[in-house]
Design a protein around this motif. Structure first.
Motif, PDB file in Angstrom:
ATOM      1  N   PHE A 274       0.836  -1.197   0.000  1.00 35.88           N
ATOM      2  CA  PHE A 274       0.000   0.000   0.000  1.00 35.88           C
ATOM      3  C   PHE A 274       0.869   1.244   0.000  1.00 35.88           C
ATOM      4  N   ILE A 275       0.249   2.335  -0.438  1.00 31.85           N
ATOM      5  CA  ILE A 275       0.876   3.657  -0.419  1.00 31.85           C
ATOM      6  C   ILE A 275      -0.124   4.622   0.200  1.00 31.85           C
ATOM      7  N   ASP A 276       0.343   5.506   1.065  1.00 29.17           N
ATOM      8  CA  ASP A 276      -0.528   6.509   1.680  1.00 29.17           C
ATOM      9  C   ASP A 276      -0.335   7.858   1.002  1.00 29.17           C
ATOM     10  N   LEU A 277      -1.465   8.451   0.593  1.00 31.01           N
ATOM     11  CA  LEU A 277      -1.478   9.795   0.010  1.00 31.01           C
ATOM     12  C   LEU A 277      -2.168  10.741   0.970  1.00 31.01           C
ATOM     13  N   ASP A 278      -1.538  11.878   1.237  1.00 27.86           N
ATOM     14  CA  ASP A 278      -2.138  12.911   2.079  1.00 27.86           C
ATOM     15  C   ASP A 278      -2.652  14.034   1.190  1.00 27.86           C
ATOM     16  N   TRP A 279      -3.962  14.290   1.284  1.00 30.00           N
ATOM     17  CA  TRP A 279      -4.638  15.238   0.399  1.00 30.00           C
ATOM     18  C   TRP A 279      -4.946  16.551   1.122  1.00 30.00           C
ATOM     19  N   CYS A 280      -4.841  17.633   0.385  1.00 33.91           N
ATOM     20  CA  CYS A 280      -5.368  18.921   0.840  1.00 33.91           C
ATOM     21  C   CYS A 280      -5.860  19.686  -0.377  1.00 33.91           C
ATOM     22  N   GLY A 281      -6.759  20.614  -0.133  1.00 35.49           N
ATOM     23  CA  GLY A 281      -7.304  21.411  -1.226  1.00 35.49           C
ATOM     24  C   GLY A 281      -8.396  22.315  -0.714  1.00 35.49           C
ATOM     25  N   PRO A 282      -8.768  23.320  -1.493  1.00 34.91           N
ATOM     26  CA  PRO A 282      -9.837  24.227  -1.071  1.00 34.91           C
ATOM     27  C   PRO A 282     -11.118  23.464  -0.747  1.00 34.91           C
ATOM     28  N   GLY A 283     -11.666  23.701   0.428  1.00 34.97           N
ATOM     29  CA  GLY A 283     -12.913  23.062   0.827  1.00 34.97           C
ATOM     30  C   GLY A 283     -12.745  21.741   1.541  1.00 34.97           C
ATOM     31  N   LEU A 284     -11.563  21.164   1.524  1.00 30.41           N
ATOM     32  CA  LEU A 284     -11.330  19.889   2.200  1.00 30.41           C
ATOM     33  C   LEU A 284     -10.815  20.178   3.608  1.00 30.41           C
ATOM     34  N   ASN A 285     -11.615  19.873   4.609  1.00 24.02           N
ATOM     35  CA  ASN A 285     -11.298  20.206   5.988  1.00 24.02           C
ATOM     36  C   ASN A 285     -10.787  18.963   6.721  1.00 24.02           C
ATOM     37  N   PRO A 286      -9.530  18.961   7.145  1.00 23.20           N
ATOM     38  CA  PRO A 286      -9.014  17.775   7.829  1.00 23.20           C
ATOM     39  C   PRO A 286      -9.608  17.557   9.214  1.00 23.20           C
TER      40      PRO A 286
ATOM     41  N   SER B  75       8.496  12.794   4.327  1.00 19.91           N
ATOM     42  CA  SER B  75       7.069  12.535   4.499  1.00 19.91           C
ATOM     43  C   SER B  75       6.344  13.857   4.319  1.00 19.91           C
ATOM     44  N   SER B  76       5.025  13.838   4.503  1.00 13.86           N
ATOM     45  CA  SER B  76       4.272  15.093   4.411  1.00 13.86           C
ATOM     46  C   SER B  76       4.562  16.008   5.592  1.00 13.86           C
ATOM     47  N   LEU B  77       5.305  15.540   6.589  1.00  9.74           N
ATOM     48  CA  LEU B  77       5.757  16.392   7.687  1.00  9.74           C
ATOM     49  C   LEU B  77       7.023  17.168   7.339  1.00  9.74           C
ATOM     50  N   SER B  78       7.732  16.769   6.288  1.00  8.20           N
ATOM     51  CA  SER B  78       8.980  17.443   5.928  1.00  8.20           C
ATOM     52  C   SER B  78       8.732  18.911   5.628  1.00  8.20           C
ATOM     53  N   PRO B  79       9.599  19.800   6.086  1.00  5.39           N
ATOM     54  CA  PRO B  79       9.362  21.235   5.885  1.00  5.39           C
ATOM     55  C   PRO B  79       9.114  21.623   4.430  1.00  5.39           C
ATOM     56  N   TYR B  80       9.875  21.062   3.484  1.00 10.38           N
ATOM     57  CA  TYR B  80       9.669  21.428   2.087  1.00 10.38           C
ATOM     58  C   TYR B  80       8.308  20.948   1.594  1.00 10.38           C
ATOM     59  N   MET B  81       7.842  19.782   2.073  1.00 12.36           N
ATOM     60  CA  MET B  81       6.525  19.287   1.675  1.00 12.36           C
ATOM     61  C   MET B  81       5.434  20.171   2.263  1.00 12.36           C
ATOM     62  N   GLN B  82       5.574  20.549   3.509  1.00 16.22           N
ATOM     63  CA  GLN B  82       4.610  21.424   4.157  1.00 16.22           C
ATOM     64  C   GLN B  82       4.535  22.774   3.443  1.00 16.22           C
ATOM     65  N   ALA B  83       5.680  23.360   3.137  1.00 12.80           N
ATOM     66  CA  ALA B  83       5.698  24.683   2.508  1.00 12.80           C
ATOM     67  C   ALA B  83       5.062  24.657   1.125  1.00 12.80           C
TER      68      ALA B  83
ATOM     69  N   GLY C 244      -5.246  27.815  -4.586  1.00 18.60           N
ATOM     70  CA  GLY C 244      -6.411  27.171  -5.175  1.00 18.60           C
ATOM     71  C   GLY C 244      -6.160  25.801  -5.770  1.00 18.60           C
ATOM     72  N   TRP C 245      -4.998  25.229  -5.505  1.00 13.55           N
ATOM     73  CA  TRP C 245      -4.659  23.921  -6.054  1.00 13.55           C
ATOM     74  C   TRP C 245      -5.070  22.807  -5.101  1.00 13.55           C
ATOM     75  N   VAL C 246      -5.333  21.628  -5.677  1.00 19.01           N
ATOM     76  CA  VAL C 246      -5.445  20.392  -4.918  1.00 19.01           C
ATOM     77  C   VAL C 246      -4.060  19.758  -4.882  1.00 19.01           C
ATOM     78  N   VAL C 247      -3.654  19.254  -3.723  1.00 22.12           N
ATOM     79  CA  VAL C 247      -2.332  18.648  -3.571  1.00 22.12           C
ATOM     80  C   VAL C 247      -2.478  17.233  -3.019  1.00 22.12           C
ATOM     81  N   ALA C 248      -1.784  16.291  -3.643  1.00 21.27           N
ATOM     82  CA  ALA C 248      -1.661  14.931  -3.124  1.00 21.27           C
ATOM     83  C   ALA C 248      -0.201  14.719  -2.746  1.00 21.27           C
ATOM     84  N   ALA C 249       0.082  14.718  -1.444  1.00 19.89           N
ATOM     85  CA  ALA C 249       1.436  14.483  -0.944  1.00 19.89           C
ATOM     86  C   ALA C 249       1.622  12.979  -0.788  1.00 19.89           C
ATOM     87  N   VAL C 250       2.477  12.424  -1.604  1.00 22.11           N
ATOM     88  CA  VAL C 250       2.645  10.975  -1.687  1.00 22.11           C
ATOM     89  C   VAL C 250       3.697  10.504  -0.686  1.00 22.11           C
TER      90      VAL C 250
END
Length: 361
Positions: A49-61, A109-117, A126-132
Motif C-alpha cells: 500500500f501507499i498513503d497519500l495525504d490530500w489537501c485542497g480548497p474546501g477539504l477540511n481535515p 514525508s508530508s511532515l517534511s518542511p519542504y513538503m509542508q511549505a 487554489g490547487w489540490v495537492v496529493a502528498a505521496v
C-alpha cells in the motif's frame, strides 16, 4: 536538442552562508506553515500500500464531509494527517482546479518542511495537492520486505495514474524532491511523453547522477559524519523491523556496521530491488541519461552549492531536451532555498514552482 538554462539567484540571506548551512537550517530551523491533511490508503498491484495525504480548497481535515467534527484519529497520531478520506470528500476535490502530485525525498514525508511549505502555498493558490508517501514513509510499516528506491519509475507511474483516476478533470502536475525527483524524471524520460495527461513537472534538488551523489554522501567527511548518519538513524530501525518480519531478507549482522549510504545500498536497496550492488543501482536508476528523451515541460532546480549534488554532475544545456528548463542558482543548498529576514522562510521554493507551472518560465 538544447535545454534552457536559468542562473538567476535564489536570494539567500547574507546571514545564512554556504550550502551546508542553507541545507541544515532549511531542514530544521526555517519557519514554515503547519498544514494538516486527509489521508487515503491505496493498495498497490503487488499487495502493498501507499498513503497519500490530500489537501485542497474546501477539504477540511478536522471536519468530515457531512459537517461533523472529526477528532485526530488514533492511527494517524504522529503524522500530518488528521483523518481518513471518505467517499463524499471526492466531490469536494472534483472539478477542473489544477492539481499537484508531490513526491518527497529520502526518508521524507508530508511532515517534511519542504513538503509542508509547497503544499500550503499551492493550496492557498487554489490547487489540490496529493502528498505521496513512498512505502514505509507514512508512519506505518509497509507490508513487504521491499521498500522504495530512487529508480522506481513504475511506482511513480502507478501513483500518477491513480491520481488521474481520482481527479479526471484536473490539470495534473507533478513535482519530486531529491530521491522523488529522480524517480519522476526517470519516468518522464522513459515515457517519452506526458504520462496520464501530465501537463508539466518539476524535479527539485535532484541527484540525477546517482553515482556522483552517492560518492559525495559516502566518501566525504560531511557526507559520512553528518548526512549519512542522519539518514541511517531511521533507515537502520526500519531494516531491523524488516528482518524480524521477514527472516533471512536482510543480513542484520552487517546492519550495525553501516556507516554510509553506499553500504546501505549494497546491503539492502540493491539486492532487494533487483540490482547487483550499489554501483549497479546508482548507474541504472539514474535519470541523467534519460533527460534528452523528456517530452513534457519540466523544471529541474538545483542549487550549485548543494552539498548532496556535486556541481560538476549537473546537466548542461546539451544534456537535456528542449522541453526542460534547468534552473541552477549559485545558492540554496539541498531542498533549502531559505530566503527573507531572520528567521527566514521557505516560501521561495513553492513560489518558483508555481511560476513555472503557470508561465513556463
Amino acid at each position: 536538442m538544447t535545454a534552457r538554462i536559468d542562473t538567476s539567484p535564489c536570494p539567500v540571506p547574507v546571514w545564512l552562508p554556504g550550502g551546508h548551512t542553507q541545507t541544515l537550517y532549511g531542514a530544521f530551523c526555517a519557519q514554515h506553515p503547519t498544514l494538516h491533511f486527509v489521508r487515503e490508503r491505496v493498495d498497490t498491484p503487488d499487495g502493498d500500500f501507499i498513503d497519500l495525504d490530500w489537501c485542497g480548497p474546501g477539504l477540511n481535515p478536522n471536519q468530515r464531509a457531512d459537517g461533523l467534527a472529526s477528532p485526530h484519529e488514533p492511527g494517524l497520531v504522529g503524522t500530518a494527517a488528521r483523518r481518513w478520506i471518505e467517499d463524499a470528500d471526492w466531490a469536494v476535490l472534483a472539478g477542473d482546479a489544477p492539481a499537484l502530485i508531490l513526491f518527497h525525498g529520502l526518508e521524507g514525508s508530508s511532515l517534511s518542511p519542504y513538503m509542508q511549505a509547497i503544499a500550503h502555498d499551492f493550496r492557498a493558490a487554489g490547487w489540490v495537492v496529493a502528498a505521496v508517501h513512498f512505502r514505509g514513509c507514512s508512519g506505518v510499516p509497509n507490508r513487504m520486505a521491499r521498500a522504495y528506491y530512487s529508480g522506481d519509475s513504475a511506482e511513480i507511474d502507478f501513483i500518477i495514474s491513480h491520481v488521474r483516476a481520482r481527479l479526471p478533470g484536473a490539470g495534473l502536475h507533478a513535482a519530486g524532491v531529491s530521491l522523488g525527483g529522480n524517480a519522476l524524471l526517470k519516468l518522464l524520460g522513459e515515457a517519452g511523453g506526458a504520462p496520464h495527461g501530465l501537463r508539466a513537472a518539476a524535479g527539485l534538488s535532484v541527484p540525477m547522477d546517482l553515482a556522483a551523489c552517492g560518492r559525495r554522501l559516502s566518501d566525504t567527511a560531511w557526507g559520512r559524519q553528518m548526512y549519512s548518519r542522519y539518514f541511517l538513524h531511521s533507515i537502520r530501525r526500519k531494516i531491523f523491523d524488516k528482518a524480524r518480519e521477514f527472516p533471512g531478507s536482510v543480513d542484520v549482522s552487517r546492519t550495525q556496521s553501516m556507516r554510509s549510504l553506499r553500504e546501505f545500498d549494497d546491503l539492502y536497496t540493491a539486492p532487494m530491488h533487483g540490482y547487483r550492488n550499489a554501483l549497479d543501482y546508482w548507474t541504472r536508476a539514474a535519470s541523467l541519461p534519460l533527460l534528452p528523451s523528456i517530452r513534457t515541460p519540466v523544471l529541474i532546480l538545483n542549487a550549485r552549492n548543494d552539498p548532496f549534488v556535486p556541481e560538476a554532475s549537473l546537466p548542461g544545456s546539451r544534456d537535456a531536451a528542449d522541453d526542460v528548463l534547468l534552473h541552477q542558482p549559485a545558492q540554496g543548498g539541498h531542498a533549502g532555498f531559505v530566503t527573507g529576514m531572520f528567521p527566514g522562510s521557505l516560501h521561495w521554493l513553492p513560489a518558483r514552482l508555481l511560476r513555472f507551472f503557470e508561465t513556463g518560465t
